[in-house]
Design a protein around this motif. Structure first.
Motif, PDB file in Angstrom:
ATOM      1  N   TYR A 273       0.847  -1.076   0.095  1.00  0.00           N
ATOM      2  CA  TYR A 273       0.192   0.103   0.070  1.00  0.00           C
ATOM      3  C   TYR A 273       0.872   1.088  -0.130  1.00  0.00           C
ATOM      4  CZ  TYR A 273      -4.246  -2.506   1.013  1.00  0.00           C
ATOM      5  OH  TYR A 273      -5.077  -3.700   1.120  1.00  0.00           O
ATOM      6  N   PRO A 274       0.273   2.289  -0.427  1.00  0.00           N
ATOM      7  CA  PRO A 274       1.026   3.655  -0.364  1.00  0.00           C
ATOM      8  C   PRO A 274       1.384   3.911   1.185  1.00  0.00           C
ATOM      9  CG  PRO A 274      -0.943   3.707  -1.580  1.00  0.00           C
ATOM     10  CD  PRO A 274      -1.147   2.571  -0.868  1.00  0.00           C
ATOM     11  N   THR A 275       2.600   4.634   1.335  1.00  0.00           N
ATOM     12  CA  THR A 275       2.900   4.984   2.783  1.00  0.00           C
ATOM     13  C   THR A 275       2.410   6.166   3.312  1.00  0.00           C
ATOM     14  OG1 THR A 275       4.707   6.590   1.693  1.00  0.00           O
ATOM     15  CG2 THR A 275       5.504   4.100   1.999  1.00  0.00           C
ATOM     16  N   SER A 276       2.575   6.487   4.688  1.00  0.00           N
ATOM     17  CA  SER A 276       1.994   7.547   5.096  1.00  0.00           C
ATOM     18  C   SER A 276       3.159   8.783   5.493  1.00  0.00           C
ATOM     19  CB  SER A 276       1.376   7.373   6.671  1.00  0.00           C
ATOM     20  OG  SER A 276       2.250   6.549   7.277  1.00  0.00           O
ATOM     21  N   ASN A 277       4.386   8.553   4.958  1.00  0.00           N
ATOM     22  CA  ASN A 277       5.596   9.446   5.094  1.00  0.00           C
ATOM     23  C   ASN A 277       6.161   9.732   3.694  1.00  0.00           C
ATOM     24  OD1 ASN A 277       7.078   7.267   4.669  1.00  0.00           O
ATOM     25  ND2 ASN A 277       7.584   6.937   6.759  1.00  0.00           N
ATOM     26  N   MET A 278       6.657  10.511   3.376  1.00  0.00           N
ATOM     27  CA  MET A 278       7.248  10.802   2.182  1.00  0.00           C
ATOM     28  C   MET A 278       8.378   9.981   1.737  1.00  0.00           C
ATOM     29  SD  MET A 278       5.639  13.145   1.376  1.00  0.00           S
ATOM     30  CE  MET A 278       4.625  14.616   1.357  1.00  0.00           C
ATOM     31  N   ASP A 279       8.721   8.901   2.341  1.00  0.00           N
ATOM     32  CA  ASP A 279       9.916   7.930   1.805  1.00  0.00           C
ATOM     33  C   ASP A 279       9.476   7.416   0.633  1.00  0.00           C
ATOM     34  OD1 ASP A 279      11.392   8.846   4.048  1.00  0.00           O
ATOM     35  OD2 ASP A 279      11.060   7.262   5.246  1.00  0.00           O
ATOM     36  N   GLY A 280       8.215   6.954   0.455  1.00  0.00           N
ATOM     37  CA  GLY A 280       7.778   5.816  -0.673  1.00  0.00           C
ATOM     38  C   GLY A 280       6.788   6.673  -1.407  1.00  0.00           C
ATOM     39  N   SER A 281       5.768   5.839  -1.862  1.00  0.00           N
ATOM     40  CA  SER A 281       4.842   6.299  -2.730  1.00  0.00           C
ATOM     41  C   SER A 281       3.679   6.752  -1.625  1.00  0.00           C
ATOM     42  CB  SER A 281       4.231   5.174  -3.569  1.00  0.00           C
ATOM     43  OG  SER A 281       3.208   5.495  -4.351  1.00  0.00           O
ATOM     44  N   HIS A 282       3.907   7.987  -1.304  1.00  0.00           N
ATOM     45  CA  HIS A 282       2.746   8.765  -0.389  1.00  0.00           C
ATOM     46  C   HIS A 282       1.555   8.717  -0.886  1.00  0.00           C
ATOM     47  CE1 HIS A 282       1.269  11.879   2.197  1.00  0.00           C
ATOM     48  NE2 HIS A 282       2.138  11.461   3.105  1.00  0.00           N
ATOM     49  N   ILE A 283       0.661   8.411   0.076  1.00  0.00           N
ATOM     50  CA  ILE A 283      -1.013   8.531  -0.203  1.00  0.00           C
ATOM     51  C   ILE A 283      -1.294   9.763  -1.165  1.00  0.00           C
ATOM     52  CG2 ILE A 283      -1.609   9.308   1.874  1.00  0.00           C
ATOM     53  CD1 ILE A 283      -3.399   6.798  -0.232  1.00  0.00           C
ATOM     54  N   SER A 284      -0.711  10.996  -0.773  1.00  0.00           N
ATOM     55  CA  SER A 284      -1.044  12.136  -1.643  1.00  0.00           C
ATOM     56  C   SER A 284      -0.732  12.072  -2.959  1.00  0.00           C
ATOM     57  CB  SER A 284      -0.353  13.143  -0.745  1.00  0.00           C
ATOM     58  OG  SER A 284       1.052  13.228  -0.925  1.00  0.00           O
ATOM     59  N   LEU A 285       0.193  11.154  -3.481  1.00  0.00           N
ATOM     60  CA  LEU A 285       0.454  11.122  -4.647  1.00  0.00           C
ATOM     61  C   LEU A 285      -0.749  10.523  -5.510  1.00  0.00           C
ATOM     62  CD1 LEU A 285       4.155  10.278  -4.341  1.00  0.00           C
ATOM     63  CD2 LEU A 285       3.254  12.447  -4.932  1.00  0.00           C
ATOM     64  N   TRP A 286      -1.332   9.544  -4.869  1.00  0.00           N
ATOM     65  CA  TRP A 286      -2.403   8.965  -5.430  1.00  0.00           C
ATOM     66  C   TRP A 286      -3.882   9.913  -5.453  1.00  0.00           C
ATOM     67  CZ3 TRP A 286      -1.569   4.496  -7.993  1.00  0.00           C
ATOM     68  CH2 TRP A 286      -0.231   3.907  -7.874  1.00  0.00           C
ATOM     69  N   MET A 287      -4.016  10.961  -4.972  1.00  0.00           N
ATOM     70  CA  MET A 287      -5.225  11.493  -5.003  1.00  0.00           C
ATOM     71  C   MET A 287      -5.004  13.109  -5.102  1.00  0.00           C
ATOM     72  SD  MET A 287      -6.231  10.963  -0.999  1.00  0.00           S
ATOM     73  CE  MET A 287      -6.068  12.439  -0.332  1.00  0.00           C
ATOM     74  N   THR A 288      -6.175  13.577  -5.125  1.00  0.00           N
ATOM     75  CA  THR A 288      -6.299  15.210  -5.003  1.00  0.00           C
ATOM     76  C   THR A 288      -6.820  15.413  -3.729  1.00  0.00           C
ATOM     77  OG1 THR A 288      -6.386  15.302  -7.349  1.00  0.00           O
ATOM     78  CG2 THR A 288      -7.086  17.224  -6.239  1.00  0.00           C
ATOM     79  N   PHE A 289      -6.440  16.266  -3.070  1.00  0.00           N
ATOM     80  CA  PHE A 289      -6.811  16.717  -1.796  1.00  0.00           C
ATOM     81  C   PHE A 289      -6.998  18.186  -1.426  1.00  0.00           C
ATOM     82  CE2 PHE A 289      -2.454  16.038  -1.137  1.00  0.00           C
ATOM     83  CZ  PHE A 289      -2.168  17.137  -0.152  1.00  0.00           C
ATOM     84  N   SER A 290      -7.421  18.961  -2.473  1.00  0.00           N
ATOM     85  CA  SER A 290      -7.450  20.303  -2.646  1.00  0.00           C
ATOM     86  C   SER A 290      -8.609  20.864  -1.431  1.00  0.00           C
ATOM     87  CB  SER A 290      -8.003  21.048  -3.863  1.00  0.00           C
ATOM     88  OG  SER A 290      -9.217  20.398  -4.265  1.00  0.00           O
TER      89      SER A 290
END
Length: 167
Positions: free
Chosen positions: A102-119
């Motif tokens: 799954y995506p990570t919750s920190n910026m070390d890997g594929s962070h969850i924010s890269l998979w969605m828009t949260f404007s």
């Protein structure tokens, strides 16, 4: 020529308008209605913030499932712990590592924010365990948020929690 005058009672019949008693009664009724309806409309902005958080939580869950599905079909990704850098998100073509599929919750890997828009939301990923998405202009932003915690073990999905007590 003789003038005929209408009797006074007949002449008053053509006058129109409201009496003072009618006006005061109408204003009093409107004041009572406003006093009972105002508390219902006062919580509209809080309800709107809560609805926004629930919608964001749904977006996060969809994004993590989409990322997990892509990881699942990639042999090098669907492994316990850190995977190799084999997955690219829709917003970042750079290959990133996933954690427990799954995506990570920190910026070390594929962070969850890269998979969605949260404007419309602020993001705080300073905590290693979870990323918090919050609405900034609320009484208590930390308690008006959605938290994404990475998958703690292989096969278990990440945890998404909605905090609404500070909205």
């Amino acid at each position: 020529m003789k003038h005929t005058h209408k009797p006074r009672a007949v002449a008053n019949r053509y006058l129109t308008g409201f009496t003072l008693v009618e006006l005061v009664t109408t204003i009093a009724i409107l004041a009572i209605l406003a006093a009972t309806a105002l508390p219902r409309f006062a919580s509209v902005d809080k309800n709107a913030r809560i609805a926004s958080l629930n919608a964001l939580a749904g977006s996060i869950k969809s994004a993590m499932q989409m990322a997990h599905a892509q990881c699942f079909i990639t042999a090098e990704c669907n492994v316990p712990d850190w995977s190799n850098e084999v997955i690219a998100s829709p917003d970042d073509p750079t290959l990133k590592a996933m954690y427990n599929g799954y995506p990570t919750s920190n910026m070390d890997g594929s962070h969850i924010s890269l998979w969605m828009t949260f404007s419309g939301f602020q993001m705080d990923s300073s905590n290693f365990l979870f990323t918090s998405f919050y609405i900034a202009n609320t009484p208590n932003p930390a308690m008006c948020s959605v938290n994404y915690q990475y998958a703690l073990s292989f096969g278990a999905p990440p945890t998404v929690t909605v905090n609404t007590s500070g909205c």
